[in-house]
Design an enzyme around this catalytic site. Structure first.
Site, PDB file in Angstrom:
ATOM      1  N   HIS A 297      -8.761  -0.486 -42.834  1.00 47.91           N
ATOM      2  CA  HIS A 297      -8.924   0.016 -41.468  1.00 47.91           C
ATOM      3  C   HIS A 297     -10.252  -0.302 -40.830  1.00 47.91           C
ATOM      4  O   HIS A 297     -10.462   0.004 -39.662  1.00 47.91           O
ATOM      5  CB  HIS A 297      -8.743   1.533 -41.449  1.00 47.91           C
ATOM      6  CG  HIS A 297      -7.315   1.936 -41.514  1.00 47.91           C
ATOM      7  ND1 HIS A 297      -6.527   2.052 -40.401  1.00 47.91           N
ATOM      8  CD2 HIS A 297      -6.526   2.225 -42.559  1.00 47.91           C
ATOM      9  CE1 HIS A 297      -5.314   2.411 -40.765  1.00 47.91           C
ATOM     10  NE2 HIS A 297      -5.279   2.519 -42.073  1.00 47.91           N
ATOM     11  N   LYS A 482     -12.957   9.387 -28.051  1.00 47.88           N
ATOM     12  CA  LYS A 482     -12.798   8.838 -29.400  1.00 47.88           C
ATOM     13  C   LYS A 482     -13.895   9.456 -30.266  1.00 47.88           C
ATOM     14  O   LYS A 482     -14.819  10.080 -29.732  1.00 47.88           O
ATOM     15  CB  LYS A 482     -12.935   7.317 -29.379  1.00 47.88           C
ATOM     16  CG  LYS A 482     -14.156   6.852 -28.570  1.00 47.88           C
ATOM     17  CD  LYS A 482     -14.235   5.347 -28.360  1.00 47.88           C
ATOM     18  CE  LYS A 482     -13.193   4.771 -27.458  1.00 47.88           C
ATOM     19  NZ  LYS A 482     -12.183   3.980 -28.132  1.00 47.88           N
ATOM     20  N   ARG A 483     -13.837   9.318 -31.572  1.00 46.00           N
ATOM     21  CA  ARG A 483     -14.910   9.816 -32.412  1.00 46.00           C
ATOM     22  C   ARG A 483     -16.248   9.268 -31.930  1.00 46.00           C
ATOM     23  O   ARG A 483     -16.303   8.177 -31.355  1.00 46.00           O
ATOM     24  CB  ARG A 483     -14.707   9.371 -33.864  1.00 46.00           C
ATOM     25  CG  ARG A 483     -13.724  10.224 -34.642  1.00 46.00           C
ATOM     26  CD  ARG A 483     -13.558   9.666 -36.045  1.00 46.00           C
ATOM     27  NE  ARG A 483     -13.197   8.255 -35.996  1.00 46.00           N
ATOM     28  CZ  ARG A 483     -13.864   7.291 -36.607  1.00 46.00           C
ATOM     29  NH1 ARG A 483     -14.932   7.559 -37.336  1.00 46.00           N
ATOM     30  NH2 ARG A 483     -13.461   6.035 -36.516  1.00 46.00           N
ATOM     31  N   LYS A 488     -19.091   2.456 -31.352  1.00 49.10           N
ATOM     32  CA  LYS A 488     -18.201   2.654 -30.213  1.00 49.10           C
ATOM     33  C   LYS A 488     -18.981   2.683 -28.890  1.00 49.10           C
ATOM     34  O   LYS A 488     -18.419   2.627 -27.812  1.00 49.10           O
ATOM     35  CB  LYS A 488     -17.375   3.922 -30.387  1.00 49.10           C
ATOM     36  CG  LYS A 488     -16.352   3.815 -31.541  1.00 49.10           C
ATOM     37  CD  LYS A 488     -15.591   5.114 -31.720  1.00 49.10           C
ATOM     38  CE  LYS A 488     -14.560   5.093 -32.832  1.00 49.10           C
ATOM     39  NZ  LYS A 488     -13.278   4.478 -32.468  1.00 49.10           N
ATOM     40  N   THR A 590      -6.514   2.672 -31.190  1.00 51.61           N
ATOM     41  CA  THR A 590      -5.171   3.038 -30.744  1.00 51.61           C
ATOM     42  C   THR A 590      -5.271   3.848 -29.455  1.00 51.61           C
ATOM     43  O   THR A 590      -4.308   3.914 -28.693  1.00 51.61           O
ATOM     44  CB  THR A 590      -4.428   3.875 -31.811  1.00 51.61           C
ATOM     45  OG1 THR A 590      -5.281   4.951 -32.230  1.00 51.61           O
ATOM     46  CG2 THR A 590      -4.032   3.017 -32.995  1.00 51.61           C
ATOM     47  N   LYS A 594      -2.777   4.010 -25.938  1.00 54.52           N
ATOM     48  CA  LYS A 594      -2.238   5.201 -25.253  1.00 54.52           C
ATOM     49  C   LYS A 594      -2.531   5.117 -23.754  1.00 54.52           C
ATOM     50  O   LYS A 594      -1.679   5.418 -22.921  1.00 54.52           O
ATOM     51  CB  LYS A 594      -2.867   6.472 -25.824  1.00 54.52           C
ATOM     52  CG  LYS A 594      -2.617   6.694 -27.299  1.00 54.52           C
ATOM     53  CD  LYS A 594      -3.550   7.789 -27.847  1.00 54.52           C
ATOM     54  CE  LYS A 594      -3.585   7.768 -29.352  1.00 54.52           C
ATOM     55  NZ  LYS A 594      -4.720   8.539 -29.905  1.00 54.52           N
TER      56      LYS A 594
HETATM   57  C1  LIG Z   1      -5.745   8.205 -30.631  1.00 54.12           C
HETATM   58  C2  LIG Z   1      -6.758   9.165 -31.076  1.00 54.12           C
HETATM   59  C3  LIG Z   1      -7.924   8.706 -31.691  1.00 54.12           C
HETATM   60  C4  LIG Z   1      -8.231   7.244 -31.880  1.00 54.12           C
HETATM   61  O1  LIG Z   1      -8.908   6.770 -30.733  1.00 54.12           O
HETATM   62  P1  LIG Z   1      -9.690   5.382 -30.720  1.00 54.12           P
HETATM   63  O2  LIG Z   1     -10.102   5.241 -29.311  1.00 54.12           O
HETATM   64  O3  LIG Z   1      -8.703   4.344 -31.125  1.00 54.12           O
HETATM   65  O4  LIG Z   1     -10.814   5.494 -31.661  1.00 54.12           O
HETATM   66  C5  LIG Z   1      -8.870   9.638 -32.084  1.00 54.12           C
HETATM   67  N1  LIG Z   1      -8.677  10.963 -31.895  1.00 54.12           N
HETATM   68  C6  LIG Z   1      -7.574  11.436 -31.295  1.00 54.12           C
HETATM   69  C7  LIG Z   1      -7.435  12.903 -31.081  1.00 54.12           C
HETATM   70  C8  LIG Z   1      -6.571  10.562 -30.869  1.00 54.12           C
HETATM   71  O5  LIG Z   1      -5.460  11.049 -30.281  1.00 54.12           O
END
Ligand SMILES: *Cc1c(COP(=O)(O)O)cnc(C)c1O
Length: 744
Positions: A297, A482-483, A488, A590, A594
């Site tokens: 990953h 995101k985290r 990032k 991901t 979305k």
């Molecule tokens: C989809 C999702 C992530 C992943 O987000 P990235 O932008 O791909 O890092 C992290 N936390 C939550 C709650 C999510 O729904």
């Protein structure tokens, strides 16, 4: 599901004077009662997903939708005077940290949705990922006691508990089964550790701090605990029904290892076959090689686990012996295949008193996969280059996806209905049909604008209520959720926002379309710099939001406790998705998918799945900027001098605000540390924030400008929706099923 009986009983349910938690439990239990049992695909091959994390989110709405009773439930409850939205009080099951755990949840949903036999194994943590509060702008971590609402969607299987043995303790692994509803009912089996207090600690927290020896050993225990429980069940189950000749085991079972956390399952598998079933070591290893597959990953070293041999010997001596033995088999095999010494070192499983779990996975796994095209290329050419030379077909790409059930049908009913009206309902079960949207009419664009407005209003109302920040719905909504991690680059967005603010203040920036920047992010509790960035963003938000001079043009909000349920609202209500990682470091992402599926344009770098997103939706419908992987390699080679990229006084002012007294870090010195990491460190600005800042600001400005033409902008957004089918995890799962698992 027996719908009629469920709806009959629901209509009869006495709801008077019951609180939300009670109703939640009663309705969920009723649904479970009529849902029908888990489909065990006997007589055909099953795939098993081993993952340390499942970021499930809220089950209530999703399960009722999957069971086909969400709308009727809404109506029946409405007749009783209950708004179905009250169940938003039930907090998420956050048994995961971020993308990796959410992917696991999406995969299970897609597999069940398509009737493919994929089942999950994991840990039933007492506390999920911490709940995030913000005090004085600093992140504060609170325990997340998710079970206080009850757990009506799980069934405890006391009768199927197993004993897991460590050198110094015995622990019961008690399964809790969560059905995953779809065309088939699949199973997510989470193990809870039971026994004495030390035993129960194993399933207490997700990622307990591992900066001490004790913490590291606890992490190792967690990994072995659920891996051994899963593998034990599969191996013993096979012996019971098919006998103790395990040759055909891989024809009935395939085990997917989600990252390196469950890789120790390989050693446990070999231990069981050799010790309990008297299979020779080499035969057991061969069977393992046909059974396991591994997903990588990230290329960041922190996720490529290694274990000091002393830790493994201390609590799992038999496993340590097996790891050493696998390592020597690998060495012999690599040398027979003509590997150089250098390659052998590169791929070593046991070296200098350390076990390299990724190398173990790569050696044994029949297939290794990356999670987006660029990431897989990096695995092939860089991280696992030696392996790729010897086993050229082992490493494959499987670009991630998201389940369109939760991330479109559930979170954006309005857009879903527009799609039904435009291309028919078929896309819901056959997501490929979304491609039929490719040529849309002006009428569809107008309706889409209306949908976007509605979803934005819902989001902004929610933010006003939760965060106390009022944002007019005429604002353009940028989101970075995101985290929190340096790669990032939330810090880069913070600088860009400051530049806009200073530009507005001094009047050099005129005619900016009003916009808001939404940040949402949790930082790992011990990650100091990430926490400093949260504080910095909060300081910026306080300053900007309370400035009457710029208030009608620019706002910033840091939403607290970002989680799946919050994400469902944010992805639907945003205009622009900020995906600005340093090229080469976001394996896939991901979140980007979305947003795309809900019609936000991507403002991002050529990284991870962003590349595949713009390839499908068109460069002209998205905003790509910044250094590419090649640019970064070149910068590193030439010697990167970060400060030379902020000679522009606007950039300089934004960056200097970390140290010139503009903002207070509460006397912690954490802002100065951030500044030093960019300018004064030995390897300054390792994530190339300052290099990309200039093009980032320009890109944001051009987005604001383009947004003045609402119709054109909506067309870009709709083009993203129309080309998002590829990013449904139905497509991803189909690829795993066809090319790795061979299940139908
Ligand atoms: C989809 C999702 C992530 C992943 O987000 P990235 O932008 O791909 O890092 C992290 N936390 C939550 C709650 C999510 O729904």
């Amino acid at each position: 599901m027996d719908k009629t009986l469920f709806l009959r009983d629901l209509a009869l349910l006495d709801t008077e004077n019951k609180d939300v938690t009670t109703l939640y439990n009663e309705i969920s239990t009723l649904a479970m009662q009529y849902a029908g049992g888990i489909d065990e695909a006997k007589g055909r091959k099953n795939a098993y997903y081993l993952s340390m994390e499942y970021l499930i989110g809220r089950s209530f709405y999703n399960n009722l939708m999957a069971l086909g009773v969400l709308e009727e439930t809404r109506e029946i409850l409405a007749r009783k005077g209950i708004d179905i939205n009250v169940f938003e009080e039930i907090e998420d099951a956050a048994l995961g940290n971020g993308g990796l755990g959410r992917l696991a949840a999406c995969f299970l949903d897609s597999a069940a949705g398509m009737g493919l036999p994929l089942h999950g194994f994991g840990i039933r943590y007492k506390y999920g990922l911490f709940k995030q509060a913000v005090e004085n702008g600093f992140q504060v971590e609170l325990p997340d006691d998710w079970q206080r609402f009850g757990d009506p969607w799980s069934i405890r299987r006391e009768d199927e508990k197993r004993v897991i043995e460590f050198a110094d303790m015995k622990v019961y692994a008690v399964p809790y089964d969560m059905p995953v509803f779809g065309k088939s009912v699949n199973r997510l089996r989470l193990f809870q550790a039971e026994g004495d207090a030390a035993a129960e600690k194993i399933s207490e927290y997700l990622y307990p701090a591992d900066d001490t020896e004790e913490g590291k050993i606890l992490r190792l225990r967690q990994e072995y605990f659920f891996s051994a429980a899963a593998v034990g069940e599969l191996v013993d189950g096979y012996a019971e029904s098919c006998g103790t000749d395990f040759k055909n085991f891989p024809d009935c079972n395939v085990i997917q290892l989600n990252d390196t956390h469950p890789v120790i399952a390989i050693a446990e598998f070999i231990r069981l076959l050799t010790v309990r079933y008297c299979i020779s070591f080499s035969e057991a290893l061969n069977i393992a090689k046909r059974t396991f597959a591994y997903t990588n990953h990230t290329v960041l070293p922190e996720a490529l686990e290694r274990w000091k041999d002393e830790y493994v010997k201390k609590i799992l001596p038999d496993i340590a012996d097996i790891l050493v033995k696998i390592s020597s088999y690998a060495e012999r095999e690599y040398s027979a295949l003509g590997c150089s010494k250098e390659q052998a070192t590169d791929m070593a499983i046991y070296r200098d008193g350390t076990f390299y779990m990724a190398n173990l996975a790569v050696y044994v796994a029949k297939k290794v996969n990356g999670v987006a095209r660029l990431h897989t290329e990096i695995l092939k050419n860089d991280l696992f280059a030696s392996t790729n030379k010897i086993f050229p077909n082992k490493i494959q790409n499987k670009t991630n996806g998201i389940t369109h059930r939760r991330w479109l049908e559930l979170c954006n009913m309005e857009l879903s209905l527009l799609l039904d009206e435009t291309i028919g309902r078929g896309w819901r079960t056959d997501i490929g049909q979304l491609n039929n949207l490719s040529r849309f009419t002006q009428d569809t664009v107008n309706k889409f604008i209306e949908v976007k407005r509605t979803k934005k209003q819902q989001l902004l109302d929610f933010i006003a209520q939760r965060e106390g920040v009022e944002i007019p719905d005429s604002f353009l909504v940028f989101s970075q959720v995101k985290r929190l991690h340096e790669y990032k680059r939330q810090l880069m967005t913070a600088f860009a926002v400051l530049e806009l603010y200073y530009g507005l203040k001094c009047g050099t920036l005129r005619g900016l379309h009003p916009c808001v920047f939404i940040f949402g992010a949790k930082s790992a509790p011990s990650y100091k710099r990430a926490k400093a960035i949260i504080k910095f963003i909060n300081e910026i938000a306080y300053r900007i939001n309370s400035d009457k001079q710029t208030n009608d043009t620019l706002k910033v909000v840091f939403i607290r406790n970002y989680n799946v349920s919050y994400a469902e609202k944010i992805v639907a209500g945003s205009d622009v998705s900020l995906q600005v990682s340093t090229a080469g470091l976001e394996a896939s992402g991901t979140g980007n998918m979305k947003f795309m599926m809900n019609g936000a344009v991507t403002c991002g770098t050529m990284d991870g799945a962003n590349i595949e997103i713009v390839e499908r939706a068109g460069l002209e419908n998205n905003y790509i900027f910044g250094a590419t992987v090649n640019d970064i390699a070149k910068l590193k080679e030439e010697g990167y001098n970060s400060i030379s990229y902020i000679s522009n006084p606007n950039h300089r002012k934004a960056v200097d605000s970390l140290i010139d007294g503009t903002f207070s870090d509460g006397g912690t010195g954490c802002f100065k540390d951030l500044y030093d990491s960019l300018i004064n460190a030995e390897n300054p600005d390792g994530y190339f924030v300052l290099y990309d800042l200039d093009s980032y600001v320009k890109t944001l400005l051009s987005i604001c400008k383009d947004y003045n033409n609402k119709i054109n902008f909506a067309k870009k957004q709709l083009a993203n929706v129309a080309s998002s089918a590829y990013f449904s995890s139905d497509r991803t799962i189909k690829e795993y099923a066809d090319y790795i698992w061979h299940i139908t």
